[in-house]
Each structure stands twice: as structure tokens, then as C-alpha cells.
Design an enzyme around this catalytic site. Sequence first.
Site, PDB file in Angstrom:
ATOM      1  N   ASP A 406       0.857  -1.190   0.000  1.00 46.21           N
ATOM      2  CA  ASP A 406       0.000   0.000   0.000  1.00 46.21           C
ATOM      3  C   ASP A 406       0.892   1.239   0.000  1.00 46.21           C
ATOM      4  OD1 ASP A 406      -2.289   1.558   0.183  1.00 46.21           O
ATOM      5  OD2 ASP A 406      -2.331   1.465   2.375  1.00 46.21           O
ATOM      6  N   GLU A 409       2.550   4.831  -4.143  1.00 49.65           N
ATOM      7  CA  GLU A 409       2.538   5.777  -5.289  1.00 49.65           C
ATOM      8  C   GLU A 409       3.894   6.470  -5.443  1.00 49.65           C
ATOM      9  OE1 GLU A 409       0.202   5.620  -2.876  1.00 49.65           O
ATOM     10  OE2 GLU A 409      -1.129   4.409  -4.120  1.00 49.65           O
ATOM     11  N   ASP A 483      -9.096   3.690  -1.868  1.00 48.62           N
ATOM     12  CA  ASP A 483      -9.991   4.147  -0.799  1.00 48.62           C
ATOM     13  C   ASP A 483     -11.320   4.670  -1.328  1.00 48.62           C
ATOM     14  OD1 ASP A 483      -8.007   3.365   0.848  1.00 48.62           O
ATOM     15  OD2 ASP A 483      -7.235   5.379   1.227  1.00 48.62           O
TER      16      ASP A 483
HETATM   17  C1  GLC Z   1      -4.649   3.384   2.931  1.00 48.62           C
HETATM   18  C2  GLC Z   1      -5.167   2.151   2.196  1.00 48.62           C
HETATM   19  C3  GLC Z   1      -6.183   1.437   3.037  1.00 48.62           C
HETATM   20  C4  GLC Z   1      -5.553   1.077   4.375  1.00 48.62           C
HETATM   21  C5  GLC Z   1      -5.031   2.321   5.077  1.00 48.62           C
HETATM   22  C6  GLC Z   1      -4.271   1.994   6.344  1.00 48.62           C
HETATM   23  O1  GLC Z   1      -5.655   4.315   3.073  1.00 48.62           O
HETATM   24  O2  GLC Z   1      -5.681   2.494   0.948  1.00 48.62           O
HETATM   25  O3  GLC Z   1      -6.661   0.304   2.393  1.00 48.62           O
HETATM   26  O4  GLC Z   1      -6.484   0.441   5.186  1.00 48.62           O
HETATM   27  O5  GLC Z   1      -4.154   3.016   4.209  1.00 48.62           O
HETATM   28  O6  GLC Z   1      -3.198   1.190   6.113  1.00 48.62           O
END
Ligand code: GLC
Length: 790
Positions: A406, A409, A483
Amino acid sequence: MEDTSFAIHPGNKKQIEGSPFHDIGNIISFSSTEKGFSVECEQAAVEIVFYSDEIVRIIMNPFEKPSFKTSFGVIAEPDEVKVSSEEHDGAIVLSTSKLVIKIMREPFRLHVFDEEGNEIVRETNKGMGFNEKKEVICYKDMEIDDHFYGFGEKTSFLDKRGEKMTMWNSDVYAPHNPEIDALYESIPYFMALRNGRAYGIFFDNTFKSVFDMKSHTDTYSFWAEGGQLDYYILAGPTPGEVISQYTSLTGRMKLPPKWALGYHQSRYSYESEQEVRELARNFIDKGIPIDAIYLDIHYMDGYRVFTFDKDRFPAPEKLIADLKEAGIHVVPIVDPGVKEDPEYKIYQEGITNDLFCKYMEGNLFFGEVWPGNSAFPDFTNTKVRNWWGKKHKFYTDMGIEGIWNDMNEPAVFNETKTMDVKVMHGNDGDPKTHREMHNLYGLLMGESTYNGMKELLNGNRPFLLTRAGYSGVQRYAAVWTGDNRSFWEHLAMALPMVMNLGVSGVPFTGPDVGGFAHDTTGELLIRWTQFGTFTPYFRNHSALDTVRQEPWAFGEEVEAITKKYIQQRYVWMPYLYTLFNEASKTGSPVLRPLVMEYPNDEHTFNLSDQFLVGENVLVAPILSPSTFHRVVYLPEGNWINYWTEEKIAGGKHVLVEASLDTLPIFIKEGSIIPNGTVKQSTAVTEEKLTLHVYPANEKTECMLYEDDGKTFDYENGKYTETKISCYLEGESLTINMENSNEGFEPAWKEIEFQVHQAEEDLEIILNGNQIGNTHFHPEERKITFTTNKS
Ligand code: GLC
């Protein structure tokens, strides 16, 4: 102030930026070279390289000698292609068996035709050029009836005609709405449809780029902030062939482990071992199937990657082993940001071995993310990718086989939301700025993680989920769409998003089921789970401080219906797994827009609220509250309602009932659908295969693909592929099953045949033998019989 009407204060009116366009001008010289063809123009040099009969690459560089180096997105090398070169009416004509490229001399203009002479690309007034800001740009004519698909992960409807889209990997927490033109993934590629024929363009430029199918009615354009104009034209002519051509350049998904196709449960966060155990117990006690539970950032010690918090998770190995015993895999999140902490091993190693991103002057780039001030591995260096990959031993030693990447980017909590574009990536001795490499960061993190995990798993297939990526991301990871929110609009938006990702060569995708941010409702969870049954990636995930959204969170009725659809996922598994195999071989999407199979049918061109799973299964979810019917478009042919057995002639819109527990599914006549059985997880052995036969008066066939679902042995022939065909002639139905490869022995012992739309006296001949022992179900007009595996 920007959030109020002040944003449109008359005094704020922006000057229209304008930097004059320089055309590359007339051709000065043309020559054939070892690689292809070189064209010297007044203002730029152009190289033309054929990758195959169907794929041609055009490289235009106004600033320096064109480079043949591709981005990390491309893995193909040009084939030997027979190209004839002629001069006609003052134009240069280069032809292969599938493509004709006509190049006008004064000024340089490109006209491209397919094998039948249909024009797929034409430059009239404007062609290729650049401006003072060193942006490279090109314009192409747009016909009144051109439609555009792909572009990776974009909001809005299926057909992107009338959209302007930016490729710049962006962490967009809110909002995902039609105005947001850049999300987490950048796939600078599209498939265009013109008069029922498809072609593709892949713009392999990793700088921020823009595709503008909006500003002009008769022209589309694409440009990038830097680099060279480097793009591939893909000849098609069918949508499937365009995707196959695109993925021949950028690669295809390797088969994921079967458990990755099951139902997954996540939450930001299940915060302790006790909570995770309770969650697993609930699924098992309630008989709701589940294959994976995710650990979001709270599992770590102060959000330090490659650690566990000892208080919350005192014995992770035991937890992971116990869950695996119960058929559940644990998937932890791993973000790229490494906490600045001189007493933390990963940080120490990164500093000592010079593995983090730096400015040209030598100082490190630090950015604020979950752990606080953090450094970021420079994944453009092979050394760093190897190091990071190997670090996953921490997880694999504990029995972990899946990783969730995650914030890659990379997301940074600052004004620009990302790394300073002035950071200079090492890129194995060919340094490039972050401005150029930004869009590759997630892809390269994925490469490092996938390869590292693969190496560590001793022959077992790893599973990787990623948020960010570039063209080629499908080689390493499944992609979830970030998200989203628990809005009905976001459920509706997820359909075209997943369809266009599929067209973009990424078959393993899905949104957070139930919605991530905001509070879901029981009804929304039901409808979203129904859609999830058929999204290639199926995970329920929700954010901190939102209402709970596990299947049982809204009482008995919601639990019963969500359970039914999670079970359906397992029933459909043999069909889905066969489609995953097809995707790994040809790139063709598991979940696809109708336009892919019906490119001549205008009703499909922007059909955004229904989709196909494979070729012949049409799914039309309910996408608004208190709605128990909807209009479904059935293309030509006969379609059978999966639930009611009603047969409907296609080529029209029909009104379909859909009570809360109904997801409308239609099967095209002439299909054979392999189904499995309801089970707690994919770890449970499949005892019985069910073949649903929907006979037609013409020979139809389907494939069933099976392997161990775990290892890479399939790459060495250890798989079984069965061709099942059927043919209805008068009152006799012939079914044949033939194995084209028998390298794997499936566990199931018997096959139940369900012949739909059947009359009582239908004679059934299976592999040359008449079947005597059949059972007719008059109400459903169905014949069933069971045979043992022969
Ligand atoms: C980001 C991710 C989400 C995750 C959060 C905490 O917002 O897109 O899926 O739960 O970070 O790690």
C-alpha cells in the site's frame, strides 16, 4: 477557502496556459536501419520499429537522438518482422501482413491501416510535436463514432470518449468522483473501437502524461511532461486481440494461488491476535467461507515494516499456523516508508548500504507517512529490489504467503502528496528524477516483493496485492481500487473501473467490498457482496471508525444473503479459475465489458452497469437502494436466467426482478459452465464437479482448467485441460469430454451433469454412450445425471 464558493471568485480566473505547439515538420531523409526505419524531420528524429506483424513502435524525439530503451513496463523485444517499404504518391508505405503505415512527407503525417484497409490512425491537421516546456505531444483524428476504453484505473463511465485523464500515481483518499482524473495506477494505454473494429495505443512514457479525448470533437491527443514521444500502435482487429497484443508487450499475470481467489476479509485494523482469532472463529462457526484475513498497519511495532507489535500479537507464528490449519491465509500490509530510527534494523541496513532515495546532492529524501518521518527504498536499483525482496523472509518464516503493498505511489503526507520530484533515482547507473520515475515506483516495489516472495516460498505461488502500478503491474500483483467510500455511487463506479482495468491488461482486480471509508448499510453490503462474487479480487475492507462491515454486522437477514453470495464464489470457482488461466495465457480479462464480445452492438458501447464473466455469463448487479428490479441489456442470442431457468431472446432490454437476495445472472445458450461446491475455503478438497449444460443447435464447447492451485508445477505440464463440447440435434444431445493435457489428477470423483432447457425425452449421449440413468425435473425443465470420473 478553496472549499467554498470563493474558489470561483471572478478575481481567481486562471490565465489559459498556452505554449505554442511545434510540429516536427517535413521529412528531410528516410532510411531503413538494422532496427527498423529512421526518419529525419525538420524538428525531430523519428524511429519506427516493428515488434510483430501487428505491433509497431513509433519513437519521436525533438531534443536528442531517440532512445530505443523502453520503460520497466515493457518486457518484449522486437520480433523479426518482414516489412515491405515502398514509395507511393509521395508517401512512404511500410507494410506487414497485418498493418500498413503510410507516412506523408510534407509535413510528416502518419496514416495507419489494418489488414483490411480500414484506417485506424490518421493525422490530418496536426501530428506529432512538442512545445517550449519540452512537453511531447501528438494529435490524431477522432471519428464521430470512435469509442475509447482502458486507461487503467479511472472514475466515471466505461467509454472514455469525452474524458481527459492524467497519468500520475496519486493517493486520493477523497473524493473518488468523475472530476478525479488521476488515481493510484497509471496505465497510459487505450483500446479504441471504430466501426466494430478495435485497435490500441500504448504510450510508454513514465512522466506525468495526459490523454485528452475531450477538448476537441474531431481530434484526440496525448502528451507527456518530458521524455520522448514513444508509443506503440496495436492492430487488433478484435478487442481480445488488442489486449493480447498489449500484454505481449507488458506481460501477463502468473497464476495466483487458488486461495487468493477466495473470499478475503480485511479491516483497518484487526488490532490484536485475539480479535483476529475471534474473527476467524466467527466465520467458521457461521459456516461463511473465507480464505484470507488481512493485517493492516496496527500489527506492526510503531508502523515499522518487517516487525510485529509484541503486545498486540505476542505469537504471530502460532496464529498464522492455526489459521492456515483452518484454511485461512494471513496477509499483512507492507508499505514502502521505512521509519527513521537509528535503532531499527531495516533503517540501519538501508542507510549503511545506501538503499534509500536521495537527492542528487546526496542528502536523503524523508517524508511523513504512518510511522512518522520515513525514508523510501530506491526500487529503481536492482540491488535495492533484491534486498527488499529478501527481507520478506521475516514473513515467510512465519508461514505468510501473501503480501499487501500500500502507499506505494509513493504516498507522502505533504502538499504534493508524494516524493519531491527532484529526488534522483539511481536506476542502476542511469540516474533519473522522481518526476520521470514516479509512476514506476509501485510497479518496481511489486517486482521486488513478488520475486522476493517467490524465491522464499520454495515453489509455492505468492499472492501480492498492490495499490499503485504502471503498465505491466499485472505481472506481479492484483490491484484493488483504493480508498472508495460506502456510497451506492461508488459501488456503481466500481463496475466500469474493474472493466477498464481488465481491458488494460490487469485481470485480477476489485474494489473494497462494502466500501472503505464512510459507513456502509446492510443493504449496500448485500448488493456489493453480490457484485464481489464475480469481481476477480473479492475482499471486504473498511476504515478505522466506520461501522463494522463483516457479513454478520447487520443482523440475520444480511448475514444469510451475504453468506449465500460468498458461497456462490466457491460454487463458481472452477469456472473462475479456468478464466484466470486464460488471462494468464492471453491477457484476456476475467470480468469484461460487453463491448469486448459484441463490438458491433451500439448498446454495449458505454454499458457501464453490467458485465460479462468470461464470454457467456452476464451479470447485472443492483446498484441503488430500495431497488428490486432493473433493466438488463441482453445482446443477440438466447439467454437463460440462472435462477429461474427462464429463456429470453436477446437483442433487447428486459426488465428483471431482483429481490434483495437476487443477483441477476444470465447464461448464454450454448454454454457449458463448470461449477464446484460450497466449502469453507479453497483448502477443502473438491469432491464433485457440476457441469451446467445449456444446449444449442450448434456445436459449443468450453474448457476446464485444473492444477494443484498452489505451486508452479503447472509451468511444467502438471495441469489438466478438458475440452467439453455439446451439440443438440433434434431430440438428441451429444456431450463429449476430451483431455488435451492430463498432467494433473483432480481430486473430484464424480461429475454431476445438469442439462438445462431440456425436454423429458431428450436422449443424451456422453462420450459415445447413451446415458440411461437420468432424472427429469419438470418444473425446472432440467435433466440431471451423475457419472464417475472415467
Ligand atoms: C490506505 C489504504 C487502506 C488502508 C489504510 C491503512 O488508506 O488504501 O486500504 O487500510 O491506508 O493502512
